[in-house]
Design a protein around this motif. Structure first.
Motif, PDB file in Angstrom:
ATOM      1  N   GLY A  55       0.812  -1.220   0.000  1.00 59.30           N
ATOM      2  CA  GLY A  55       0.000   0.000   0.000  1.00 59.30           C
ATOM      3  C   GLY A  55       0.837   1.257   0.000  1.00 59.30           C
ATOM      4  N   VAL A  56       1.920   1.268   0.786  1.00 56.34           N
ATOM      5  CA  VAL A  56       2.795   2.445   0.820  1.00 56.34           C
ATOM      6  C   VAL A  56       3.472   2.633  -0.530  1.00 56.34           C
ATOM      7  CG1 VAL A  56       4.870   3.408   1.867  1.00 56.34           C
ATOM      8  CG2 VAL A  56       3.166   2.295   3.310  1.00 56.34           C
ATOM      9  N   VAL A  57       3.965   1.536  -1.107  1.00 55.42           N
ATOM     10  CA  VAL A  57       4.649   1.632  -2.403  1.00 55.42           C
ATOM     11  C   VAL A  57       3.689   2.111  -3.490  1.00 55.42           C
ATOM     12  CG1 VAL A  57       5.829   0.314  -4.196  1.00 55.42           C
ATOM     13  CG2 VAL A  57       6.360  -0.105  -1.788  1.00 55.42           C
ATOM     14  N   ILE A  58       2.499   1.526  -3.533  1.00 53.13           N
ATOM     15  CA  ILE A  58       1.528   1.902  -4.569  1.00 53.13           C
ATOM     16  C   ILE A  58       1.051   3.333  -4.368  1.00 53.13           C
ATOM     17  CG2 ILE A  58      -0.737   1.372  -5.535  1.00 53.13           C
ATOM     18  CD1 ILE A  58       1.456  -0.589  -6.287  1.00 53.13           C
ATOM     19  N   ALA A  59       0.883   3.761  -3.127  1.00 48.91           N
ATOM     20  CA  ALA A  59       0.456   5.138  -2.864  1.00 48.91           C
ATOM     21  C   ALA A  59       1.498   6.135  -3.350  1.00 48.91           C
ATOM     22  CB  ALA A  59       0.194   5.330  -1.371  1.00 48.91           C
ATOM     23  N   ILE A  60       2.775   5.846  -3.099  1.00 45.43           N
ATOM     24  CA  ILE A  60       3.845   6.724  -3.579  1.00 45.43           C
ATOM     25  C   ILE A  60       3.886   6.745  -5.104  1.00 45.43           C
ATOM     26  CG2 ILE A  60       6.347   7.058  -3.604  1.00 45.43           C
ATOM     27  CD1 ILE A  60       6.416   5.919  -0.771  1.00 45.43           C
ATOM     28  N   GLN A  90      -5.300  -6.722  -0.036  1.00 47.57           N
ATOM     29  CA  GLN A  90      -5.289  -5.672   0.986  1.00 47.57           C
ATOM     30  C   GLN A  90      -4.440  -4.492   0.557  1.00 47.57           C
ATOM     31  OE1 GLN A  90      -7.091  -5.591   3.902  1.00 47.57           O
ATOM     32  NE2 GLN A  90      -6.322  -3.512   3.979  1.00 47.57           N
ATOM     33  N   GLY A  91      -3.371  -4.750  -0.177  1.00 47.94           N
ATOM     34  CA  GLY A  91      -2.516  -3.667  -0.640  1.00 47.94           C
ATOM     35  C   GLY A  91      -3.255  -2.663  -1.504  1.00 47.94           C
ATOM     36  N   ALA A  92      -4.231  -3.128  -2.280  1.00 44.90           N
ATOM     37  CA  ALA A  92      -4.994  -2.217  -3.136  1.00 44.90           C
ATOM     38  C   ALA A  92      -5.823  -1.247  -2.295  1.00 44.90           C
ATOM     39  CB  ALA A  92      -5.903  -3.025  -4.071  1.00 44.90           C
ATOM     40  N   GLU A 127      -5.000   3.299  -1.061  1.00 46.35           N
ATOM     41  CA  GLU A 127      -5.884   4.459  -1.053  1.00 46.35           C
ATOM     42  C   GLU A 127      -5.893   5.136   0.305  1.00 46.35           C
ATOM     43  OE1 GLU A 127      -7.756   5.676  -3.923  1.00 46.35           O
ATOM     44  OE2 GLU A 127      -6.025   4.502  -4.540  1.00 46.35           O
ATOM     45  N   VAL A 128      -5.810   4.335   1.369  1.00 49.08           N
ATOM     46  CA  VAL A 128      -5.736   4.906   2.714  1.00 49.08           C
ATOM     47  C   VAL A 128      -4.437   5.688   2.889  1.00 49.08           C
ATOM     48  CG1 VAL A 128      -5.654   4.359   5.182  1.00 49.08           C
ATOM     49  CG2 VAL A 128      -7.201   3.097   3.674  1.00 49.08           C
ATOM     50  N   ARG A 186      -2.540   6.952   0.528  1.00 51.08           N
ATOM     51  CA  ARG A 186      -2.533   8.121  -0.356  1.00 51.08           C
ATOM     52  C   ARG A 186      -3.315   9.271   0.284  1.00 51.08           C
ATOM     53  NH1 ARG A 186      -5.410   9.872  -5.157  1.00 51.08           N
ATOM     54  NH2 ARG A 186      -6.918   8.193  -4.853  1.00 51.08           N
ATOM     55  N   ALA A 187      -4.444   8.960   0.898  1.00 43.28           N
ATOM     56  CA  ALA A 187      -5.214  10.004   1.573  1.00 43.28           C
ATOM     57  C   ALA A 187      -4.439  10.582   2.747  1.00 43.28           C
ATOM     58  CB  ALA A 187      -6.552   9.438   2.048  1.00 43.28           C
ATOM     59  N   GLY A 188      -3.718   9.727   3.482  1.00 43.67           N
ATOM     60  CA  GLY A 188      -2.927  10.220   4.606  1.00 43.67           C
ATOM     61  C   GLY A 188      -1.780  11.111   4.160  1.00 43.67           C
ATOM     62  N   ILE A 189      -1.121  10.742   3.069  1.00 44.98           N
ATOM     63  CA  ILE A 189      -0.016  11.566   2.564  1.00 44.98           C
ATOM     64  C   ILE A 189      -0.538  12.908   2.060  1.00 44.98           C
ATOM     65  CG2 ILE A 189       1.743  11.711   0.755  1.00 44.98           C
ATOM     66  CD1 ILE A 189       2.070   8.683   0.992  1.00 44.98           C
ATOM     67  N   LEU A 190      -1.675  12.891   1.368  1.00 41.36           N
ATOM     68  CA  LEU A 190      -2.241  14.138   0.853  1.00 41.36           C
ATOM     69  C   LEU A 190      -2.741  15.052   1.975  1.00 41.36           C
ATOM     70  CD1 LEU A 190      -4.242  12.827  -2.243  1.00 41.36           C
ATOM     71  CD2 LEU A 190      -2.111  14.133  -2.252  1.00 41.36           C
ATOM     72  N   SER A 191      -3.019  14.476   3.148  1.00 43.91           N
ATOM     73  CA  SER A 191      -3.510  15.298   4.260  1.00 43.91           C
ATOM     74  C   SER A 191      -2.421  16.158   4.891  1.00 43.91           C
ATOM     75  CB  SER A 191      -4.132  14.406   5.336  1.00 43.91           C
ATOM     76  OG  SER A 191      -3.143  13.614   5.978  1.00 43.91           O
ATOM     77  N   VAL A 192      -1.148  15.810   4.646  1.00 42.75           N
ATOM     78  CA  VAL A 192      -0.036  16.593   5.191  1.00 42.75           C
ATOM     79  C   VAL A 192       0.098  17.885   4.391  1.00 42.75           C
ATOM     80  CG1 VAL A 192       2.428  16.597   5.719  1.00 42.75           C
ATOM     81  CG2 VAL A 192       1.104  14.482   5.931  1.00 42.75           C
ATOM     82  N   ASP A 193       0.247  18.985   5.085  1.00 42.09           N
ATOM     83  CA  ASP A 193       0.316  20.291   4.431  1.00 42.09           C
ATOM     84  C   ASP A 193       1.503  20.363   3.470  1.00 42.09           C
ATOM     85  OD1 ASP A 193       1.343  23.398   4.615  1.00 42.09           O
ATOM     86  OD2 ASP A 193      -0.843  23.213   4.656  1.00 42.09           O
ATOM     87  N   VAL A 194       1.279  21.003   2.327  1.00 37.04           N
ATOM     88  CA  VAL A 194       2.317  21.109   1.308  1.00 37.04           C
ATOM     89  C   VAL A 194       3.522  21.889   1.814  1.00 37.04           C
ATOM     90  CG1 VAL A 194       1.390  23.220   0.277  1.00 37.04           C
ATOM     91  CG2 VAL A 194       2.706  21.622  -1.142  1.00 37.04           C
TER      92      VAL A 194
END
Length: 285
Positions: free
Chosen positions: A86-91, A161-163, A167-168, A170-178
């Motif tokens: 999940g981490v690899v696919i999100a990145i 589960q990785g799929a 998405e979880v 990716r949402a967490g990474i996008l929640s961090v301020d730019v």
């Protein structure tokens, strides 16, 4: 000077009035209906053709205990594989490289779009597509010897589960301020180091609750591995009731064990969430 005298002229003293409470008949009727329904269900189980002595007898037999141990081992390993993927696919999904982004999107589309039980069956019958696995001319092995029920269940559950985990994450990474990215670039940190040292620790506060729920779901999803003969809890219960025909009793045994595991994992989830929340607050400070 009395409180009544303090009131402005022309305004009545409302403190002497009786407060009328509106009756909540709907609330009471709903509660009564729920109680009656639960009583009816309990009466049905009490008077049904259930030998409760068998439930107590088979609750701690070695086969069931071995099954719950296999369930937890598979849940932990499959969830670990799912988080890594999940981490690899999100990145990859957040990458500017169109090839990586397309591959990640295709992976998510494929494994979220097909039923989990179908994926388990495909992994277990992989030898029908690839009779041998290895490097041609150097090393090869028969797929039927490699794709055991354990490995098939691990790959099926973990990759699926990785799929969802991607998405979880990716949402967490996008929640961090730019601004966190910009600050890291300003001090000369590379992209991967920024993710590892700054972004992912802060994203964990957002992703911990859904990932904890996903793990609880994974514990129950391992029951699907019974179709490929992996000896988890449900499969162990099935083997027993195939022999003694006590179907409902063994299903109740399996249900009690699942409820016990979830009851233990729920407070652990709350402690984990509290820890990551505290750590995130320290980072912000």
């Amino acid at each position: 000077m009395s409180d009544t005298a303090k009131l402005a002229a022309g305004f009545p003293d409302l403190s002497v009035l009786t407060v009328a409470r509106q009756p909540r008949w709907g609330r009471w009727l709903t509660a009564a209906a729920i109680v009656l329904m639960l009583a009816a269900i309990g009466r049905a189980f009490a008077n049904g053709q259930i030998e409760w002595s068998y439930v107590g007898r088979f609750l701690t037999v070695p086969v069931i205990l071995h099954g719950i141990a296999n369930t937890m081992v598979m849940a932990v390993l499959a969830m670990a594989l799912g988080i890594v993927l999940g981490v690899v696919i999100a990145i990859m999904r957040l990458s500017s490289n169109p090839v990586l982004k397309s591959v990640a999107a295709g992976y998510t589309w494929l494994f979220r779009g097909t039923p989990l039980i179908l994926q388990l069956l495909l992994w277990f019958n992989l030898a029908l597509v690839f009779p041998t696995i290895g490097i041609p001319g150097l090393w090869s092995v028969r797929a039927v010897d490699v794709m055991t029920p354990f490995l098939s269940a691990l790959l099926g559950l973990g990759i699926n589960q990785g799929a969802y985990t991607s998405e979880v994450m990716r949402a967490g990474i996008l929640s961090v301020d730019v601004g966190q990215y910009e600050a890291a670039q300003a001090i000369g940190m590379g992209r991967l180091r920024t993710l590892r040292r700054i972004i992912l620790p802060q994203a964990m506060r957002m992703v911990t609750p859904p990932l904890s729920n996903e793990f609880i779901g994974m514990v129950k999803a391992t029951s699907l591995a019974s179709v490929i003969q992996y000896p988890e809890l449900l499969h162990s219960a099935e083997n027993i009731y195939y022999a003694n025909s006590r179907v409902i009793e063994l299903l109740i045994v399996a249900s009690l064990w699942y409820l016990l595991v979830v009851s233990i994992l729920t407070p652990l989830q709350m402690l984990l969430e509290r820890r990551f929340s505290r750590g995130t607050l320290q980072i912000v400070r």
